[in-house]
Design a protein around this motif. Structure first.
Motif, PDB file in Angstrom:
ATOM      1  N   SER A   5       0.945  -1.238   0.039  1.00  0.00           N
ATOM      2  CA  SER A   5      -0.296   0.023  -0.090  1.00  0.00           C
ATOM      3  C   SER A   5       1.087   1.185  -0.026  1.00  0.00           C
ATOM      4  CB  SER A   5      -0.985  -0.141   1.247  1.00  0.00           C
ATOM      5  OG  SER A   5      -1.591   1.136   1.450  1.00  0.00           O
ATOM      6  N   VAL A   6       0.719   2.160  -0.877  1.00  0.00           N
ATOM      7  CA  VAL A   6       1.507   3.270  -1.338  1.00  0.00           C
ATOM      8  C   VAL A   6       0.688   4.416  -1.214  1.00  0.00           C
ATOM      9  CG1 VAL A   6       3.452   4.544  -2.441  1.00  0.00           C
ATOM     10  CG2 VAL A   6       3.265   2.049  -2.199  1.00  0.00           C
ATOM     11  N   LYS A   7       0.615   5.437  -0.255  1.00  0.00           N
ATOM     12  CA  LYS A   7      -0.062   6.655  -0.065  1.00  0.00           C
ATOM     13  C   LYS A   7       0.998   7.812  -0.328  1.00  0.00           C
ATOM     14  CE  LYS A   7      -3.772   5.077   2.823  1.00  0.00           C
ATOM     15  NZ  LYS A   7      -4.445   5.418   4.069  1.00  0.00           N
ATOM     16  N   VAL A   8       0.698   8.729  -0.944  1.00  0.00           N
ATOM     17  CA  VAL A   8       1.544   9.919  -1.200  1.00  0.00           C
ATOM     18  C   VAL A   8       0.637  11.155  -0.971  1.00  0.00           C
ATOM     19  CG1 VAL A   8       2.868  11.296  -2.776  1.00  0.00           C
ATOM     20  CG2 VAL A   8       2.966   8.816  -2.920  1.00  0.00           C
ATOM     21  N   PHE A   9       1.283  12.113   0.112  1.00  0.00           N
ATOM     22  CA  PHE A   9       0.630  13.248   0.511  1.00  0.00           C
ATOM     23  C   PHE A   9       1.322  14.352  -0.145  1.00  0.00           C
ATOM     24  CE2 PHE A   9      -0.466  10.042   3.749  1.00  0.00           C
ATOM     25  CZ  PHE A   9      -1.903  10.343   3.771  1.00  0.00           C
ATOM     26  N   THR A  10       0.452  15.278  -0.909  1.00  0.00           N
ATOM     27  CA  THR A  10       1.258  16.326  -1.894  1.00  0.00           C
ATOM     28  C   THR A  10       0.553  17.630  -1.673  1.00  0.00           C
ATOM     29  OG1 THR A  10      -0.064  15.726  -3.891  1.00  0.00           O
ATOM     30  CG2 THR A  10       1.934  14.439  -3.330  1.00  0.00           C
ATOM     31  N   ILE A  11       1.227  18.466  -2.302  1.00  0.00           N
ATOM     32  CA  ILE A  11       0.452  19.985  -2.573  1.00  0.00           C
ATOM     33  C   ILE A  11       0.828  20.163  -4.040  1.00  0.00           C
ATOM     34  CG2 ILE A  11       0.178  20.828  -0.340  1.00  0.00           C
ATOM     35  CD1 ILE A  11       2.674  22.590  -0.835  1.00  0.00           C
ATOM     36  N   PRO A  12      -0.090  20.911  -4.869  1.00  0.00           N
ATOM     37  CA  PRO A  12       0.406  21.199  -6.255  1.00  0.00           C
ATOM     38  C   PRO A  12       1.561  22.115  -6.463  1.00  0.00           C
ATOM     39  CG  PRO A  12      -2.025  21.656  -5.774  1.00  0.00           C
ATOM     40  CD  PRO A  12      -1.489  21.430  -4.281  1.00  0.00           C
ATOM     41  N   SER A  13       2.025  22.700  -5.672  1.00  0.00           N
ATOM     42  CA  SER A  13       3.035  23.829  -5.757  1.00  0.00           C
ATOM     43  C   SER A  13       4.457  22.992  -5.438  1.00  0.00           C
ATOM     44  CB  SER A  13       2.761  25.011  -5.194  1.00  0.00           C
ATOM     45  OG  SER A  13       2.745  24.908  -3.837  1.00  0.00           O
ATOM     46  N   CYS A  14       4.515  21.854  -5.099  1.00  0.00           N
ATOM     47  CA  CYS A  14       5.593  21.319  -4.404  1.00  0.00           C
ATOM     48  C   CYS A  14       6.590  20.528  -5.512  1.00  0.00           C
ATOM     49  CB  CYS A  14       5.266  20.337  -3.143  1.00  0.00           C
ATOM     50  SG  CYS A  14       6.628  19.228  -2.713  1.00  0.00           S
ATOM     51  N   ARG A  15       7.736  21.048  -5.791  1.00  0.00           N
ATOM     52  CA  ARG A  15       8.327  20.497  -6.845  1.00  0.00           C
ATOM     53  C   ARG A  15       9.011  18.903  -6.444  1.00  0.00           C
ATOM     54  NH1 ARG A  15      14.419  21.493  -7.171  1.00  0.00           N
ATOM     55  NH2 ARG A  15      14.842  22.348  -5.091  1.00  0.00           N
ATOM     56  N   TRP A  16       9.114  18.959  -5.277  1.00  0.00           N
ATOM     57  CA  TRP A  16       9.585  17.510  -4.666  1.00  0.00           C
ATOM     58  C   TRP A  16       8.538  16.500  -4.721  1.00  0.00           C
ATOM     59  CZ3 TRP A  16      14.496  17.060  -5.097  1.00  0.00           C
ATOM     60  CH2 TRP A  16      15.302  17.774  -4.789  1.00  0.00           C
ATOM     61  N   CYS A  17       7.291  17.024  -4.467  1.00  0.00           N
ATOM     62  CA  CYS A  17       6.204  15.776  -4.782  1.00  0.00           C
ATOM     63  C   CYS A  17       6.143  15.689  -6.312  1.00  0.00           C
ATOM     64  CB  CYS A  17       5.049  16.866  -4.364  1.00  0.00           C
ATOM     65  SG  CYS A  17       4.572  17.425  -2.721  1.00  0.00           S
ATOM     66  N   SER A  18       6.146  16.622  -6.938  1.00  0.00           N
ATOM     67  CA  SER A  18       6.394  16.216  -8.398  1.00  0.00           C
ATOM     68  C   SER A  18       7.473  15.192  -8.830  1.00  0.00           C
ATOM     69  CB  SER A  18       6.563  17.341  -9.488  1.00  0.00           C
ATOM     70  OG  SER A  18       5.243  18.251  -9.200  1.00  0.00           O
ATOM     71  N   LYS A  19       8.588  15.280  -8.210  1.00  0.00           N
ATOM     72  CA  LYS A  19       9.889  14.404  -8.466  1.00  0.00           C
ATOM     73  C   LYS A  19       9.371  13.203  -7.921  1.00  0.00           C
ATOM     74  CE  LYS A  19      14.955  14.799  -8.199  1.00  0.00           C
ATOM     75  NZ  LYS A  19      14.999  14.213  -9.647  1.00  0.00           N
ATOM     76  N   LEU A  20       8.731  13.033  -6.845  1.00  0.00           N
ATOM     77  CA  LEU A  20       8.428  11.820  -6.110  1.00  0.00           C
ATOM     78  C   LEU A  20       7.513  11.144  -6.997  1.00  0.00           C
ATOM     79  CD1 LEU A  20       8.129   9.916  -3.980  1.00  0.00           C
ATOM     80  CD2 LEU A  20       6.493  11.358  -2.925  1.00  0.00           C
ATOM     81  N   ILE A  21       6.286  11.810  -7.423  1.00  0.00           N
ATOM     82  CA  ILE A  21       5.493  11.088  -8.359  1.00  0.00           C
ATOM     83  C   ILE A  21       6.191  10.540  -9.615  1.00  0.00           C
ATOM     84  CG2 ILE A  21       3.479  11.411  -9.731  1.00  0.00           C
ATOM     85  CD1 ILE A  21       2.935  11.595  -6.734  1.00  0.00           C
ATOM     86  N   GLU A  22       7.007  11.199 -10.252  1.00  0.00           N
ATOM     87  CA  GLU A  22       7.810  11.102 -11.271  1.00  0.00           C
ATOM     88  C   GLU A  22       8.564   9.488 -11.206  1.00  0.00           C
ATOM     89  OE1 GLU A  22      11.083  13.414 -13.359  1.00  0.00           O
ATOM     90  OE2 GLU A  22       9.107  14.776 -13.561  1.00  0.00           O
ATOM     91  N   PHE A  23       9.054   9.721  -9.903  1.00  0.00           N
ATOM     92  CA  PHE A  23       9.869   8.476  -9.391  1.00  0.00           C
ATOM     93  C   PHE A  23       9.338   7.245  -9.366  1.00  0.00           C
ATOM     94  CE2 PHE A  23      11.142   5.827  -5.891  1.00  0.00           C
ATOM     95  CZ  PHE A  23      12.501   5.371  -6.062  1.00  0.00           C
ATOM     96  N   LEU A  24       8.066   7.445  -8.701  1.00  0.00           N
ATOM     97  CA  LEU A  24       7.108   6.253  -8.566  1.00  0.00           C
ATOM     98  C   LEU A  24       6.443   5.599  -9.839  1.00  0.00           C
ATOM     99  CD1 LEU A  24       4.936   7.664  -5.497  1.00  0.00           C
ATOM    100  CD2 LEU A  24       6.878   5.660  -5.426  1.00  0.00           C
ATOM    101  N   GLU A  25       6.073   6.585 -10.766  1.00  0.00           N
ATOM    102  CA  GLU A  25       5.465   6.446 -12.069  1.00  0.00           C
ATOM    103  C   GLU A  25       6.608   5.503 -12.755  1.00  0.00           C
ATOM    104  OE1 GLU A  25       3.733   9.829 -13.440  1.00  0.00           O
ATOM    105  OE2 GLU A  25       1.855   9.345 -12.475  1.00  0.00           O
ATOM    106  N   SER A  26       7.827   6.073 -12.904  1.00  0.00           N
ATOM    107  CA  SER A  26       8.926   5.640 -13.716  1.00  0.00           C
ATOM    108  C   SER A  26       9.144   4.136 -13.179  1.00  0.00           C
ATOM    109  CB  SER A  26      10.208   6.308 -13.725  1.00  0.00           C
ATOM    110  OG  SER A  26      10.759   6.416 -12.589  1.00  0.00           O
ATOM    111  N   ASN A  27       9.021   3.889 -11.744  1.00  0.00           N
ATOM    112  CA  ASN A  27       9.307   2.463 -11.570  1.00  0.00           C
ATOM    113  C   ASN A  27       8.178   1.489 -11.334  1.00  0.00           C
ATOM    114  OD1 ASN A  27      12.293   2.244 -10.478  1.00  0.00           O
ATOM    115  ND2 ASN A  27      11.716   4.385  -9.712  1.00  0.00           N
ATOM    116  N   LYS A  28       6.997   2.351 -11.934  1.00  0.00           N
ATOM    117  CA  LYS A  28       5.765   1.175 -12.167  1.00  0.00           C
ATOM    118  C   LYS A  28       5.189   0.889 -10.901  1.00  0.00           C
ATOM    119  CE  LYS A  28       6.659  -0.350 -16.766  1.00  0.00           C
ATOM    120  NZ  LYS A  28       7.305   1.139 -17.224  1.00  0.00           N
ATOM    121  N   ILE A  29       5.180   1.873  -9.723  1.00  0.00           N
ATOM    122  CA  ILE A  29       4.914   1.719  -8.685  1.00  0.00           C
ATOM    123  C   ILE A  29       3.498   2.223  -8.498  1.00  0.00           C
ATOM    124  CG2 ILE A  29       5.255   2.084  -6.003  1.00  0.00           C
ATOM    125  CD1 ILE A  29       7.372   0.262  -7.193  1.00  0.00           C
TER     126      ILE A  29
END
Length: 80
Positions: A5-29
């Motif tokens: 189970s992976v949950k990610v808590f973010t806000i739209p203006s956070c560049r590190w949030c975007s980087k995290l989402i990119e990382f998860l998607e690129s690793n097919k998580i």
């Protein structure tokens, strides 16, 4: 495939949030993203877990990582 189970808590203006989402998607998580700027229930849930507001926060099978820490993410996700 490892089931977790992976949950990610973010806000739209956070560049590190975007980087995290990119990382998860690129690793097919598979993950569920919660925008704490708009979703007050998600904000309350995050506060229960870590007792503070900090983004990004990733919860993996009940354990959390605050911030974007690629090594910690790889370790918790079994990507090493």
């Amino acid at each position: 495939m490892i089931h977790r189970s992976v949950k990610v808590f973010t806000i739209p203006s956070c560049r590190w949030c975007s980087k995290l989402i990119e990382f998860l998607e690129s690793n097919k998580i598979e993950f569920h993203e919660y925008n704490i700027a708009e979703d007050m229930n998600a904000r309350r849930e995050m506060l229960k877990i870590i007792n503070q507001i900090a983004v990004p926060t990733t919860v993996i099978s009940g354990e959390y990582i605050t911030g974007y820490n690629e090594q910690a993410l790889k370790s918790k996700l079994g990507l090493n």
